[in-house]
Design an enzyme around this catalytic site. Structure first.
Site, PDB file in Angstrom:
ATOM      1  N   VAL A   8       1.663   3.116  -4.526  1.00  0.00           N
ATOM      2  CA  VAL A   8       1.351   2.499  -5.811  1.00  0.00           C
ATOM      3  C   VAL A   8       2.667   2.101  -6.483  1.00  0.00           C
ATOM      4  O   VAL A   8       3.607   2.902  -6.530  1.00  0.00           O
ATOM      5  CB  VAL A   8       0.581   3.492  -6.720  1.00  0.00           C
ATOM      6  CG1 VAL A   8       0.363   2.915  -8.101  1.00  0.00           C
ATOM      7  CG2 VAL A   8      -0.755   3.877  -6.090  1.00  0.00           C
ATOM      8  N   GLY A  10       8.090   7.216  -1.644  1.00  0.00           N
ATOM      9  CA  GLY A  10       7.878   8.437  -2.428  1.00  0.00           C
ATOM     10  C   GLY A  10       6.812   8.310  -3.502  1.00  0.00           C
ATOM     11  O   GLY A  10       6.479   9.285  -4.164  1.00  0.00           O
ATOM     12  N   HIS A  11       6.229   7.115  -3.680  1.00  0.00           N
ATOM     13  CA  HIS A  11       5.274   6.886  -4.787  1.00  0.00           C
ATOM     14  C   HIS A  11       4.076   6.095  -4.298  1.00  0.00           C
ATOM     15  O   HIS A  11       3.952   4.930  -4.642  1.00  0.00           O
ATOM     16  CB  HIS A  11       5.983   6.139  -5.922  1.00  0.00           C
ATOM     17  CG  HIS A  11       5.264   6.220  -7.229  1.00  0.00           C
ATOM     18  ND1 HIS A  11       4.371   5.262  -7.659  1.00  0.00           N
ATOM     19  CD2 HIS A  11       5.312   7.146  -8.211  1.00  0.00           C
ATOM     20  CE1 HIS A  11       3.915   5.577  -8.857  1.00  0.00           C
ATOM     21  NE2 HIS A  11       4.481   6.715  -9.216  1.00  0.00           N
ATOM     22  N   PHE A  12       3.215   6.540  -3.645  1.00  0.00           N
ATOM     23  CA  PHE A  12       3.017   7.859  -3.053  1.00  0.00           C
ATOM     24  C   PHE A  12       2.844   7.648  -1.556  1.00  0.00           C
ATOM     25  O   PHE A  12       2.228   6.663  -1.162  1.00  0.00           O
ATOM     26  CB  PHE A  12       1.767   8.529  -3.635  1.00  0.00           C
ATOM     27  CG  PHE A  12       1.843   8.713  -5.141  1.00  0.00           C
ATOM     28  CD1 PHE A  12       2.584   9.748  -5.684  1.00  0.00           C
ATOM     29  CD2 PHE A  12       1.212   7.832  -5.991  1.00  0.00           C
ATOM     30  CE1 PHE A  12       2.656   9.924  -7.059  1.00  0.00           C
ATOM     31  CE2 PHE A  12       1.287   7.997  -7.368  1.00  0.00           C
ATOM     32  CZ  PHE A  12       2.009   9.033  -7.908  1.00  0.00           C
TER      33      PHE A  12
END
Length: 146
Positions: A54, A47-49
């Site tokens: 990252v 989810g990041h990203f």
């Protein structure tokens, strides 16, 4: 200096929140240098990203705090007990200077600046290939709970 098995005896964190894989150097009551292998299967990367994974800056700070806690526990000669935890009490001067991506080896460094009234103050730095990724002054305290 010591591996994941020793780290698991010192820190209460477990997967997916244990963010230190190995201790490379340690000078009791002074400084520590540790390693976090950053891999694509870390749960936060989905989810990041999704298009450009990252490592979140707050997790770099958490990895630094875990490294600092290892320094303190080792310096005190203390083993992990169910009634002792280390809490953040402050973060000053946090700066993020480089993106950390899957495949990076994050080097985590902490040195004790002072200990007063049960509050430990550390100067910390996370780097990749010698380039600073994050730095901050962290303040923590150890408390017995229960």
């Amino acid at each position: 200096m010591f591996d994941i098995h020793h780290i698991l005896k010192k820190l209460p964190h477990r997967y997916p929140f244990l963010l230190v894989d190995r201790v490379l150097e340690l000078e009791l009551n002074q400084r520590i240098k540790a390693l976090k292998n950053v891999t694509i299967n870390e749960p936060f990367f989905s989810g990041h990203f999704p298009r450009r994974p990252v490592m979140p800056g707050v997790l770099m700070l958490e990895a630094l705090a875990q490294t600092a806690a290892l320094l303190s526990f080792e310096s005190m000669g203390a083993d992990l007990t169910d009634d002792t935890v280390v809490y953040f009490v402050g973060i000053d001067g946090a700066r993020f200077k480089r993106v950390v991506e899957p495949g990076d080896q994050l080097i985590l460094e902490a040195s004790i600046e002072r200990v007063k009234g049960g509050i430990y103050k550390y100067k910390t730095r996370a780097s990749v290939s010698g380039e600073t990724a994050a730095e901050a002054e962290l303040m923590c305290t150890m408390r017995r709970v229960g």
